[in-house]
Design a protein around this motif. Structure first.
Motif, mmCIF file in Angstrom:
data_model
loop_
_atom_site.group_PDB
_atom_site.id
_atom_site.type_symbol
_atom_site.label_atom_id
_atom_site.label_comp_id
_atom_site.label_asym_id
_atom_site.label_seq_id
_atom_site.Cartn_x
_atom_site.Cartn_y
_atom_site.Cartn_z
ATOM 1 N N ILE A 7 48.237 37.568 42.204
ATOM 2 C CA ILE A 7 47.427 37.674 41.120
ATOM 3 C C ILE A 7 47.945 37.647 39.714
ATOM 4 O O ILE A 7 48.682 38.997 39.522
ATOM 5 N N GLU A 8 47.533 37.149 38.741
ATOM 6 C CA GLU A 8 48.212 36.999 37.764
ATOM 7 C C GLU A 8 47.629 38.215 36.731
ATOM 8 O O GLU A 8 46.401 38.770 36.796
ATOM 9 N N LEU A 9 48.491 39.122 36.243
ATOM 10 C CA LEU A 9 48.049 40.555 35.578
ATOM 11 C C LEU A 9 48.519 40.521 34.057
ATOM 12 O O LEU A 9 49.341 39.893 33.906
ATOM 13 N N GLU A 10 47.555 41.190 33.421
ATOM 14 C CA GLU A 10 47.880 41.665 32.058
ATOM 15 C C GLU A 10 49.191 42.395 32.021
ATOM 16 O O GLU A 10 49.323 43.393 32.841
ATOM 17 N N ASN A 11 50.226 42.259 31.065
ATOM 18 C CA ASN A 11 51.189 43.146 30.887
ATOM 19 C C ASN A 11 51.008 44.211 29.981
ATOM 20 O O ASN A 11 50.962 44.064 28.782
ATOM 21 N N ALA A 12 50.304 45.429 30.545
ATOM 22 C CA ALA A 12 49.906 46.484 29.587
ATOM 23 C C ALA A 12 50.192 47.809 30.288
ATOM 24 O O ALA A 12 50.274 47.868 31.604
#
Length: 317
Positions: free
Chosen positions: A270-275
């Protein structure tokens, strides 16, 4: 306006809070029982260095982040909320349920925000996992297990369960939405009287089962939360790089002529926000201070985690 926040406790994790709050424009002061340590952070970050007594007396301070040894959290949280300050208390919020309930009651009696530092609840991978569950992509969840293993962090007050398990328990409670009706703990003490290995077995009202394994005497690192449902399975593996931290397995299991069979499928990542989870956590704290909303990791969750830890603790001679 951004709230003016002070950090009480300038150790390793307190330092992370200090630097992150500075980046968010909300750091006002730092405090520690060691004045020299507080002065070093104050000089580095361009803020005030205060004693704890001065911190609670300063009316311009809106909130306090507490990153202390847990045996001090409850008393200092009570002092903070009675001084009119909102609080974010690192995990665990106390070492006993009565102390935790006393701190929570004081916050509610004084109308203050009470938030717990369960930082993995703000990890993009966990938020993605929770979204999969909420959308029904895993079907009916029947089993959750977590492994948090590594080497080191031998605290004088906390065993492996109390030190390592709170983050995983907070995530499990967020997914189940309810407290377990049965908790059974097993532990093993190798170095001294505190458990270096801990297992928790949990049963929830809808029949869902949960299992947690924590160790501080393990030769490799493992940070994995697995959720098993009727339509699929998902894994949050915090040791993996960002692009592989959240995996969805659409495995199929069914009965064929009275026999159970299954098909294996390659995972979908799953693509995730880099935070950064800590940045997101402190942004949420600031938001709750400004809006007076109940925090995502509020008092009820903090008490729920502490009750499970208490029920699952194994004592050793």
């Amino acid at each position: 306006m951004k709230p003016r926040i002070a950090v009480l406790g300038c150790g390793y994790w307190g330092g992370n809070h200090i630097r992150t709050l500075k980046s968010l424009g909300a750091l006002h002061a730092v405090s520690d029982v060691d004045p020299a340590r507080a002065e070093r952070f104050a000089t580095e970050q361009g803020c005030l260095a205060l004693t704890p007594d001065e911190l609670f007396a300063r009316s311009e301070i809106d909130a306090v982040v507490m990153a202390l040894p847990p045996q001090f959290h409850a008393d200092f949280a009570v002092r903070a909320v009675e001084a009119g300050k909102d609080v974010l208390v690192e995990k665990p919020i106390a070492l006993t349920v009565p102390d935790a309930e006393r701190a929570v009651k004081a916050a509610r009696d004084n109308g203050r925000v009470f938030m717990t530092g369960h930082v993995l609840r703000f990890h993009p991978a966990f938020e993605g996992l929770k979204a999969l569950v909420d959308r029904g992509e895993l079907g009916e969840v029947g089993y959750i297990h977590s492994h948090r293993l590594g080497l080191g962090k031998f605290h004088a007050e906390n065993d492996a369960l109390w030190d390592l398990a709170p983050h995983d328990l907070s995530m499990i409670l967020a997914i189940t939405g309810t407290a377990p009706i049965e908790v059974r703990g097993e532990g093993a003490a190798v170095l001294n009287h505190l458990s270096d290995f801990a297992h928790l077995h949990m049963r929830f009202p809808n029949g869902l089962r949960g299992h947690l394994f924590a160790s501080r005497l393990n030769p490799y690192r493992e940070r994995r939360l697995t959720v098993v449902g009727t339509k699929g399975m998902a894994v949050f593996d915090d040791v993996e790089p960002l692009e592989r931290k959240l995996a969805l397995y659409r495995h199929a299991v069914w009965q064929d002529e009275g026999q159970w069979t299954s098909t294996m499928n390659e995972p979908t990542y799953i693509e995730l926000e880099n935070a950064m989870p800590l940045t997101r956590e402190l942004e949420h704290f600031i938001h709750c201070i400004q809006t007076r909303e109940e925090p995502r990791t509020g008092a009820d969750e903090a008490l729920g985690v502490l009750r499970i830890l208490t029920a699952g603790t194994v004592t050793h001679d």
